[in-house]
Write a protein that holds these residues in place. Structure first.
Motif, mmCIF file in Angstrom:
data_model
loop_
_atom_site.group_PDB
_atom_site.id
_atom_site.type_symbol
_atom_site.label_atom_id
_atom_site.label_comp_id
_atom_site.label_asym_id
_atom_site.label_seq_id
_atom_site.Cartn_x
_atom_site.Cartn_y
_atom_site.Cartn_z
ATOM 1 N N TYR A 282 0.871 -1.289 -0.054
ATOM 2 C CA TYR A 282 -0.211 -0.146 -0.125
ATOM 3 C C TYR A 282 0.793 1.313 -0.024
ATOM 4 O O TYR A 282 1.921 1.371 0.712
ATOM 5 N N GLY A 283 0.253 2.293 -0.756
ATOM 6 C CA GLY A 283 1.087 3.552 -0.452
ATOM 7 C C GLY A 283 2.400 3.878 -1.348
ATOM 8 O O GLY A 283 2.432 3.345 -2.800
ATOM 9 N N ARG A 284 3.320 4.118 -0.750
ATOM 10 C CA ARG A 284 4.553 4.392 -1.534
ATOM 11 C C ARG A 284 5.356 3.408 -2.151
ATOM 12 O O ARG A 284 5.615 3.532 -3.316
ATOM 13 N N LYS A 285 5.319 2.208 -1.579
ATOM 14 C CA LYS A 285 5.810 1.037 -2.263
ATOM 15 C C LYS A 285 5.106 0.907 -3.585
ATOM 16 O O LYS A 285 5.972 0.670 -4.764
ATOM 17 N N MET A 286 3.824 1.030 -3.612
ATOM 18 C CA MET A 286 3.224 0.787 -4.926
ATOM 19 C C MET A 286 3.432 1.777 -6.016
ATOM 20 O O MET A 286 3.381 1.848 -7.262
ATOM 21 N N ASP A 287 3.467 3.157 -5.385
ATOM 22 C CA ASP A 287 3.703 4.166 -6.195
ATOM 23 C C ASP A 287 4.867 4.049 -6.844
ATOM 24 O O ASP A 287 4.984 4.509 -8.178
ATOM 25 N N GLN A 288 5.990 3.642 -6.068
ATOM 26 C CA GLN A 288 7.270 3.694 -6.635
ATOM 27 C C GLN A 288 7.596 2.890 -7.736
ATOM 28 O O GLN A 288 8.139 2.613 -8.535
ATOM 29 N N THR A 289 6.689 1.587 -7.308
ATOM 30 C CA THR A 289 6.621 0.338 -8.241
ATOM 31 C C THR A 289 6.024 0.668 -9.617
ATOM 32 O O THR A 289 6.690 0.476 -10.665
ATOM 33 N N ARG A 290 4.872 1.454 -9.415
ATOM 34 C CA ARG A 290 4.478 2.082 -10.697
ATOM 35 C C ARG A 290 5.382 2.866 -11.617
ATOM 36 O O ARG A 290 5.484 2.733 -12.959
ATOM 37 N N VAL A 291 5.886 3.757 -10.873
ATOM 38 C CA VAL A 291 6.990 4.699 -11.635
ATOM 39 C C VAL A 291 7.991 4.034 -12.340
ATOM 40 O O VAL A 291 8.343 4.145 -13.396
ATOM 41 N N SER A 793 -1.126 22.080 4.630
ATOM 42 C CA SER A 793 -1.859 21.051 5.423
ATOM 43 C C SER A 793 -2.010 19.807 4.582
ATOM 44 O O SER A 793 -1.489 19.788 3.618
ATOM 45 N N PRO A 794 -2.544 18.636 5.162
ATOM 46 C CA PRO A 794 -2.561 17.336 4.540
ATOM 47 C C PRO A 794 -3.314 17.421 3.360
ATOM 48 O O PRO A 794 -3.510 16.353 2.513
ATOM 49 N N ASN A 795 -3.994 18.562 3.269
ATOM 50 C CA ASN A 795 -5.142 18.405 1.823
ATOM 51 C C ASN A 795 -4.329 19.544 0.715
ATOM 52 O O ASN A 795 -4.355 19.018 -0.441
ATOM 53 N N GLU A 796 -3.829 20.512 1.053
ATOM 54 C CA GLU A 796 -3.210 21.500 0.080
ATOM 55 C C GLU A 796 -2.446 22.350 0.815
ATOM 56 O O GLU A 796 -2.210 22.387 2.049
ATOM 57 N N SER A 797 -1.645 23.081 -0.021
ATOM 58 C CA SER A 797 -0.803 24.219 0.410
ATOM 59 C C SER A 797 -0.858 25.305 -0.460
ATOM 60 O O SER A 797 -1.311 25.459 -1.436
ATOM 61 N N VAL A 798 -1.096 26.535 0.496
ATOM 62 C CA VAL A 798 -1.273 27.808 -0.195
ATOM 63 C C VAL A 798 -0.474 28.865 0.120
ATOM 64 O O VAL A 798 0.103 29.323 1.317
ATOM 65 N N TRP A 810 -1.883 18.047 -2.865
ATOM 66 C CA TRP A 810 -1.159 16.854 -3.008
ATOM 67 C C TRP A 810 -1.541 15.794 -3.942
ATOM 68 O O TRP A 810 -2.763 15.602 -4.096
ATOM 69 N N GLY A 811 -0.846 14.912 -4.237
ATOM 70 C CA GLY A 811 -1.158 13.709 -4.966
ATOM 71 C C GLY A 811 -1.129 13.909 -6.452
ATOM 72 O O GLY A 811 -1.660 13.063 -7.325
ATOM 73 N N GLN A 812 -0.682 15.221 -6.914
ATOM 74 C CA GLN A 812 -0.816 15.482 -8.403
ATOM 75 C C GLN A 812 0.361 14.704 -9.216
ATOM 76 O O GLN A 812 1.398 14.065 -8.597
ATOM 77 N N PRO A 813 0.036 14.064 -10.407
ATOM 78 C CA PRO A 813 1.107 13.007 -10.932
ATOM 79 C C PRO A 813 2.235 13.741 -11.311
ATOM 80 O O PRO A 813 3.426 13.003 -11.357
ATOM 81 N N GLU A 814 2.118 14.985 -11.482
ATOM 82 C CA GLU A 814 3.444 15.672 -12.043
ATOM 83 C C GLU A 814 3.874 16.788 -10.859
ATOM 84 O O GLU A 814 2.992 17.413 -10.159
ATOM 85 N N PRO A 815 5.139 17.060 -10.727
ATOM 86 C CA PRO A 815 5.324 17.647 -9.818
ATOM 87 C C PRO A 815 5.244 19.655 -10.179
ATOM 88 O O PRO A 815 5.047 19.591 -11.368
ATOM 89 N N SER A 816 4.975 20.092 -9.279
ATOM 90 C CA SER A 816 4.545 21.592 -9.458
ATOM 91 C C SER A 816 5.491 22.688 -8.745
ATOM 92 O O SER A 816 6.289 22.114 -7.741
ATOM 93 N N ILE A 825 9.314 27.325 -4.429
ATOM 94 C CA ILE A 825 8.690 26.163 -4.093
ATOM 95 C C ILE A 825 8.735 25.244 -4.935
ATOM 96 O O ILE A 825 8.278 25.523 -6.313
ATOM 97 N N PHE A 826 8.981 23.804 -4.499
ATOM 98 C CA PHE A 826 8.687 22.736 -5.532
ATOM 99 C C PHE A 826 7.937 21.583 -4.764
ATOM 100 O O PHE A 826 8.608 20.975 -3.827
ATOM 101 N N GLN A 827 6.919 21.306 -5.374
ATOM 102 C CA GLN A 827 6.276 20.154 -4.868
ATOM 103 C C GLN A 827 6.278 18.844 -5.608
ATOM 104 O O GLN A 827 6.082 18.907 -6.757
ATOM 105 N N ARG A 828 6.653 17.706 -4.910
ATOM 106 C CA ARG A 828 6.606 16.381 -5.560
ATOM 107 C C ARG A 828 5.407 15.556 -4.922
ATOM 108 O O ARG A 828 4.581 16.428 -4.186
ATOM 109 N N THR A 829 5.439 14.401 -5.254
ATOM 110 C CA THR A 829 4.070 13.501 -4.741
ATOM 111 C C THR A 829 3.962 13.598 -3.431
ATOM 112 O O THR A 829 2.694 13.626 -2.927
ATOM 113 N N ASN A 830 5.053 13.612 -2.594
ATOM 114 C CA ASN A 830 4.869 13.419 -0.887
ATOM 115 C C ASN A 830 5.797 14.340 -0.336
ATOM 116 O O ASN A 830 6.062 14.166 0.786
ATOM 117 N N GLU A 831 6.073 15.484 -0.781
ATOM 118 C CA GLU A 831 6.918 16.510 -0.207
ATOM 119 C C GLU A 831 6.887 17.709 -0.789
ATOM 120 O O GLU A 831 6.594 17.825 -2.070
#
Length: 934
Positions: A282-291, A793-798, A810-816, A825-831
């Motif tokens: 679940y979660g990070r392992k599966m995400d990284q495997t897909r990538v 916040s765990p939902n979004e950053s402003v 959070w959770g966007q497929p591409e970094p922003s 500011i550089f947002q990745r999948t989990n940071e």
């Protein structure tokens, strides 16, 4: 004075750490000389680390010695010189050290534990008491055969003396007879401040190269402050290959043959990827495997054929047969990978056998490969690992290799290793880290380009050969064979290599005068013999894993005899050192890959942080509330334990629900056992705090959790079989556990939740970071810099500055990213990564069984006394005293040896730490670190 004998199983690039506490400008314990010398002859590296230390005090002082060495290396010498007297280590059978080991443990001593350090290193620590105004010299030597991967050899040298050293030198000499094709030096020690201290030289003949690192004390201080350098020199190189038949070297009746032809056409491959999608992925392992899989699929060649299998308790096949890697097929496969979802148990047996079935009739002129990726034990279908190994070996029948990739540390690595070795493959651990996807891709690249299959090497007139048969040879790798020339009258050493290329059989033959081969310098004349012994022991230790009975014992005996003869510290031997202290014994055994250092004889489920017990809405008064159980996430399995999905079932009821009360009338977490426990039918019941302790496997087909709305949204604390239900009168205060970097162990402390905390304040640059702490972690983090503000916040950053604002989700497929004059500011999948002036902060988002929380990590450039706040604290210095006490800033503090999750890393590893009151760790009261608003 009676001497104590200390068995030390030393492991193996380098780091020496001499620690004294607390350090002053005029150091009580001074490393006045620190040298590392590494000599590489034909890929065989011999490295010696010498550290000279002076006790400047007028009283005796304990000096600690810490060394990190590559996992593939064998230590061959350990020596201490004190007051002109030398204490040499002696390599003995491990069993002969057991008495000292048991005695040390019975006295409660640390027993010189050796543990794994990250992916490539192992660490050994020892100490010795040095008399007033005296000196000690530590010297350790280890040997390793550098392995060629992706077209280059890598020598890694890690140095962390923990203080600036006046006489600091690293010297590396490389001698490669065919010539060096390229040489690169990288690593953390080649930083901007130390760049000029690194000098690399390649001789005009290209046969020799030198790398020297001589940083001055001023450079070390400028780079790294009072703690001195701490990092690696990574030396990468490759050799020229003028002879396609390989390179031969011989001396004193031993030879080594390096075979790595390059002028060969690539063989099309048939590859089946078998991917675990059980619940523990679940979660990070599966995400990284897909990538990783999306990148790997994109790299398939047009002539390749491939298949995809995903599995939990059921097997799902993308296509029933292998398909050519056309653009259309690859696109469809990527769509399949994007939709892989985790859930269920782990049926490894059926999954691998299905993969074998898909690939058992390969195309002529192709090479076949099976790649299994899993993070767990078999928990569904056939679960007996020995039967699974037998089934897989019978099905493959030596036709192609099976590679097993074990994701994380809770995987049964012994099982995967044996299954891979029995089928001409290897097992590799994939470390749970931010670059796990790159690790997966890197392994695939190693096997992505087969050039030869069924490689056989022959050496008439030679004996005691290392492995001479190889299922496949891949581009960028190298085959190494060593042996003895037993025919003394042999004037010519002949070699013959027979293999299968793309569409034909090929033969490589060479014939060289034995006299011409004896060209080794006198000071290195026995390195080929030692290389042969080293490679033989390595291969015997791997081979015996897959053997049984008398063959297994014979392989172990031969490996042991060679280890003793050549003084290699291996898993079969220990090094015994006689020390001048009385009744002081330390023992260290070389750790097996995947094994953990046991800390107790029974399982205690780890937790972090410890959290409060709240009453259940509508529940009995005074009963401590049920909390969501964190152990459903996979926990490391101690060596020798069997993972069975067993829990204690209590048929209780929550208020207002049907069911029979449990024997004590206590409510519990409602579960349903789908298949039932062994010998029991499926049933519904409740887990009650304090009344269960057995291991719960998240992949288990037995367990499902009903997340009742009546359950408080809190992780559940750990209980053992000896634990009684918590007191029902006074609820515990909820806390979150923090870590503070320190040596030799980190410091941890518990902070009470429900407060707005000052995390970081730089008074000189208007940078401040505050956070709101709940029992889950941080639920809100505010970063201020001049007129700019970022609210995470765990939902979004402003991000806001004046009338301008930017939102990050959070959770966007591409970094922003967003850059302004004040913030980058550089947002990745989990940071989310924020840079302000000279300060950089990374806010990670952690997910744990439905709970989501934030954890900020501050990266500071340089030292500044104006830094304040919980995360603005510099590394803490302390002294360990007797009786579980620490001395922090001249104050004695009670401490408990404990552990904590290090949420500063995405993988959140569990680390050992000294637990102290937060007032002692932070040198302040709670009110000093609270703010009225974020």
């Amino acid at each position: 004075m009676e001497r104590a004998t200390i068995p030390l199983t030393l492991l193996s690039v380098l780091a020496i750490c001499v620690i004294s506490a607390p350090t002053k400008k005029s150091r009580d314990v001074d490393i006045y000389s620190f040298h590392i010398n590494s000599t590489v002859n034909s890929r065989y590296a011999v490295t010696t680390i010498t550290s000279r230390v002076a006790n400047r005090l007028n009283e005796s002082k304990e000096v600690h010695f810490q060394v990190k060495i590559p996992k593939n290396a064998f230590i061959t010498k350990f020596r201490m010189t004190i007051e002109e007297k030398t204490y040499d280590g002696v390599v003995k059978k491990k069993e002969e050290a057991e008495q000292q080991y048991s005695a040390a443990v019975s006295r409660g001593e640390s027993a010189g534990i050796v543990g794994s350090v990250g992916r490539t290193l192992e660490e050994f620590k020892t100490s010795v008491t040095v008399a007033a105004l005296s000196k000690v010299t530590f010297e350790v030597t280890y040997e390793e055969l550098l392995k060629r991967r992706l077209g280059k050899y890598k020598l890694q040298i890690n140095a962390q003396p923990m203080q600036p050293v006046a006489d600091f030198k690293i010297d590396v000499y490389i001698n490669e007879d065919p010539g060096i094709s390229f040489l690169e030096v990288n690593g953390g020690l080649k930083s901007q401040e130390l760049f000029n201290a690194v000098i690399s030289t390649l001789a005009s003949s290209t046969k020799e190269a030198w790398v020297n690192f001589y940083p001055t004390r001023e450079q070390q201080t400028k780079c790294c402050g009072e703690n001195g350098p701490n990092g690696d020199l990574i030396i990468e190189y490759d050799v020229k290959r003028p002879n396609p038949n390989g390179q031969l070297r011989a001396s004193s009746g031993y030879f080594v043959h390096y075979f790595a032809p390059t002028d060969i056409q690539q063989i099309p491959k048939n590859v089946v990827f078998i991917i675990d999608r059980s619940g523990s992925m679940y979660g990070r392992k599966m995400d990284q495997t897909r990538v990783a899989m999306l990148k790997i699929l994109g790299d398939l060649g047009q002539d390749d054929y491939f298949g995809l299998i995903t599995f939990d308790s059921t097997i799902r096949v993308w296509k029933t047969e292998l398909l050519q890697a056309t653009e259309r097929n690859v696109k469809q496969a990527k769509d399949f990978v994007k939709n892989i979802r985790d859930g269920g148990a782990t049926d490894i047996n059926a999954a691998v056998l299905k993969g074998v079935d898909m690939i058992k009739n390969p195309r002529e002129g192709s090479a076949s490969i099976l790649i299994l990726l899993t993070d767990g034990d078999p928990t569904s279908g056939e679960t007996n690992t020995e039967r699974i190994q037998a089934n897989v070996k019978k099905a493959i029948d030596g036709k192609f290799p099976l590679y097993c990739l074990g994701f994380g540390f809770d995987v049964n690595f012994d099982f995967l290793e044996k299954m891979a070795l029995e089928n001409d493959g290897v097992a590799r651990r994939i470390y749970e880290d931010s670059d796990a996807d790159l690790q997966l891709q890197g392994f695939y690249e190693e096997v992505a380009t087969p050039l030869l299959t069924d490689v056989q090497l022959k050496y008439p007139g030679a004996a005691n050969l290392t492995q001479t048969s190889f299922r496949q040879y891949y581009n960028g790798s190298e085959i190494v064979v060593a042996g003895q020339i037993t025919d003394n009258s042999l004037e010519t050493l002949q070699t013959e290599v027979i293999a299968i290329s793309k569409n034909t059989n090929v033969t490589y033959q060479d014939s060289t005068s034995a006299k011409d081969l004896i060209d080794v310098l006198p000071q290195h004349e026995n390195f080929i013999q030692r290389l042969w012994a080293h490679l033989t022991v390595k291969q015997l230790l791997e081979k015996e894993v897959a053997l049984t009975g008398q063959e297994k014992e014979a392989a172990k005996k031969k490996a042991l005899d060679l280890s003793l003869k050549y003084e290699f510290v291996t898993p079969l031997t220990s090094m015994v050192v006689t020390k001048p202290q009385e009744e002081e014994t330390q023992v260290a055994h070389k750790p097996k890959e995947g094994a953990e250092t046991p800390t107790t004889n029974h399982r205690v489920m780890q937790y972090s942080p410890p959290l409060a017990h709240g009453p259940i809405p509508g529940g009995p008064q005074g009963f401590p509330g049920l909390q969501r159980y964190p152990a459903l996430a996979r926990q490391p399995l101690r060596p020798g334990r069997h993972r069975h999905p067993i829990v204690r079932i209590h048929s209780g009821r929550l208020p207002g629900q049907a069911g029979q009360p449990d024997p004590q009338g206590l409510p519990g977490i409602r579960i349903h056992t789908g298949q039932g426990l062994p010998g029991q039918p499926g049933q519904t019941g409740y887990l009650v705090p304090g009344l269960f302790h057995d291991y719960v496997d998240y992949d288990s087909p037995v367990l499902s959790v009903d997340r009742s709305p009546l359950l408080p949204e809190h992780p559940m604390p750990t209980f053992t079989s000896q634990t009684k239900p918590p007191p029902t009168t006074t609820p515990a205060v909820s806390v979150v556990r923090f870590l503070l970097s320190a040596q030799p162990k980190q410091i941890c402390y518990n902070m009470p939740v429900g407060h707005k905390l000052q995390l970081f304040l730089d008074g000189s640059s208007d940078i401040s970071i505050n956070g709101e702490l709940s029992e889950k972690g941080f639920t809100l983090v505010a970063i201020h810099y001049k007129t700019a503000k970022l609210l995470v916040s765990p939902n979004e950053s402003v991000y806001s500055e004046g009338e301008n604002s930017v939102k990050f989700v959070w959770g966007q497929p591409e970094p922003s990213s967003h850059e302004s004059q004040n913030m980058a500011i550089f947002q990745r999948t989990n940071e989310i990564d924020v840079t302000m002036g000279t300060v950089r902060v990374v806010v990670l988002i952690h997910k744990n069984i439905g709970d989501v929380f934030l954890w900020p990590v501050v990266h500071k450039q340089g030292k500044d006394s104006n830094f304040r706040g919980i995360l603005g604290k510099n590394d803490l210095q302390y002294e360990e005293l007797q009786g579980s006490k620490l001395k922090i800033n001249d104050q004695e503090v009670d401490a408990t040896l404990s552990s904590a999750k290090d949420y500063r890393f995405a993988a959140a590893p569990s680390v050992e730490c000294w637990l102290v009151p937060f007032q002692s760790a932070l040198q302040g009261e709670l009110s000093d670190f609270t703010v009225s608003q974020l």
